[in-house]
Design a protein around this motif. Structure first.
Motif, mmCIF file in Angstrom:
data_model
loop_
_atom_site.group_PDB
_atom_site.id
_atom_site.type_symbol
_atom_site.label_atom_id
_atom_site.label_comp_id
_atom_site.label_asym_id
_atom_site.label_seq_id
_atom_site.Cartn_x
_atom_site.Cartn_y
_atom_site.Cartn_z
ATOM 1 N N ASP A 195 -7.828 -11.210 -3.522
ATOM 2 C CA ASP A 195 -6.792 -10.770 -3.367
ATOM 3 C C ASP A 195 -6.905 -9.181 -3.972
ATOM 4 O O ASP A 195 -4.919 -8.571 -4.345
ATOM 5 N N TYR A 196 -8.165 -9.105 -4.194
ATOM 6 C CA TYR A 196 -7.952 -7.469 -4.496
ATOM 7 C C TYR A 196 -8.334 -6.485 -4.157
ATOM 8 O O TYR A 196 -8.926 -5.418 -3.821
ATOM 9 N N GLN A 197 -8.962 -7.289 -1.933
ATOM 10 C CA GLN A 197 -9.038 -6.089 -1.199
ATOM 11 C C GLN A 197 -7.444 -5.530 -0.755
ATOM 12 O O GLN A 197 -6.729 -6.258 -0.388
ATOM 13 N N THR A 198 -7.968 -4.299 -0.316
ATOM 14 C CA THR A 198 -6.997 -3.222 0.863
ATOM 15 C C THR A 198 -6.527 -3.525 2.173
ATOM 16 O O THR A 198 -8.056 -4.143 2.317
ATOM 17 N N ALA A 199 -5.765 -3.030 2.205
ATOM 18 C CA ALA A 199 -5.577 -3.464 4.035
ATOM 19 C C ALA A 199 -7.283 -3.063 4.361
ATOM 20 O O ALA A 199 -7.414 -3.098 5.951
ATOM 21 N N ARG A 200 -7.705 -1.119 4.061
ATOM 22 C CA ARG A 200 -9.036 -0.606 4.446
ATOM 23 C C ARG A 200 -10.038 -1.620 4.288
ATOM 24 O O ARG A 200 -10.727 -1.173 4.654
ATOM 25 N N ASP A 201 -10.259 -1.789 2.527
ATOM 26 C CA ASP A 201 -11.115 -2.895 2.344
ATOM 27 C C ASP A 201 -11.168 -4.046 3.650
ATOM 28 O O ASP A 201 -12.219 -4.403 4.298
ATOM 29 N N ARG A 202 -10.030 -4.819 4.193
ATOM 30 C CA ARG A 202 -10.208 -6.142 4.709
ATOM 31 C C ARG A 202 -10.854 -5.538 6.272
ATOM 32 O O ARG A 202 -12.008 -6.216 7.377
#
Length: 162
Positions: free
Chosen positions: A34-41
Motif C-alpha cells: 500500500d506504500y508503493q508508488t506507481a513507479r515502484d511497481r
C-alpha cells in the motif's frame, strides 16, 4: 513508536500472519504494498527496484504509521541493510519463513492472480535481493501447512511482546 515487522519472501505469508497477529494483540497491520508508488511497481515488475527505492518506501511507511504507537507492517525487508534500518527505527523483526516451492505455489494461487508480484519474478528476485536473515535477532515463524504450529509461534510472540 514500535513497529513489529513481518518480513520474508513475497508469498511467504507476511501479511496473512501479520493480520492474524494484529487481531491477537489489538493493533493495526499495514501491507507495504500500500506504500508503493506507481513507479515502484513498474520497477518491481522490471526487477529494477533498488535499495534506494526500498529505503524511500520504508521512510513513507514510518512517516505514515508514526502516530499510531505500536503497529505491524508486512514488508519483505529482503537484506541486512533493510533489516538494520527497521531495527534502528525501534523495530521488532518477525521472519515468516517458508520453503521456496511452497512460496511459488502461493504466488500462483487464485487469491494472488492480480498481485503485481508474479510467480515468474520469484527466482530473479531471490537472486538479486534476498539475503537469508542470520544473527539479526529475528523471531522466526515457519509458515508451512501446520497451522497449529504457526498459531503456537504467534502465541509465543505475543508472550514475548505483551
Amino acid at each position: 513508536m514500535s513497529i513489529i515487522w513481518f518480513l520474508g519472501m513475497p508469498g511467504a505469508g507476511k501479511t496473512v500472519l501479520g493480520n492474524r497477529f494484529a487481531r491477537m494483540i489489538g493493533v493495526t497491520c499495514f501491507d507495504s504494498d500500500d506504500y508503493q508508488t506507481a513507479r515502484d511497481r513498474e520497477l518491481i515488475g522490471k526487477l529494477q527496484f533498488t535499495q534506494e527505492h526500498c529505503d524511500a518506501q520504508l521512510n513513507r511507511i514510518v512517516d505514515a504509521v508514526r502516530v499510531l504507537g505500536r503497529c505491524i507492517v508486512a514488508h519483505p525487508l529482503p537484506n541486512p541493510e533493510s533489516r538494520a534500518w527497521a531495527h534502528a527505527h525501534d523495530g521488532t523483526l518477525v521472519y515468516v519463513r517458508a520453503p521456496v516451492p511452497l512460496v511459488h505455489l502461493r504466488l500462483k494461487s487464485e487469491e494472488r492472480k492480480h498481485h503485481h508480484f508474479r510467480p515468474e519474478m520469484l527466482k530473479p528476485w531471490i537472486l538479486r535481493h534476498w539475503v537469508e536473515p542470520e544473527h539479526e535477532g529475528c523471531f522466526v515463524i515457519d509458515n508451512t501447512f501446520d497451522n497449529t504450529a504457526v498459531n503456537e509461534r504467534l502465541g509465543e510472540l505475543r508472550s514475548l511482546l505483551c
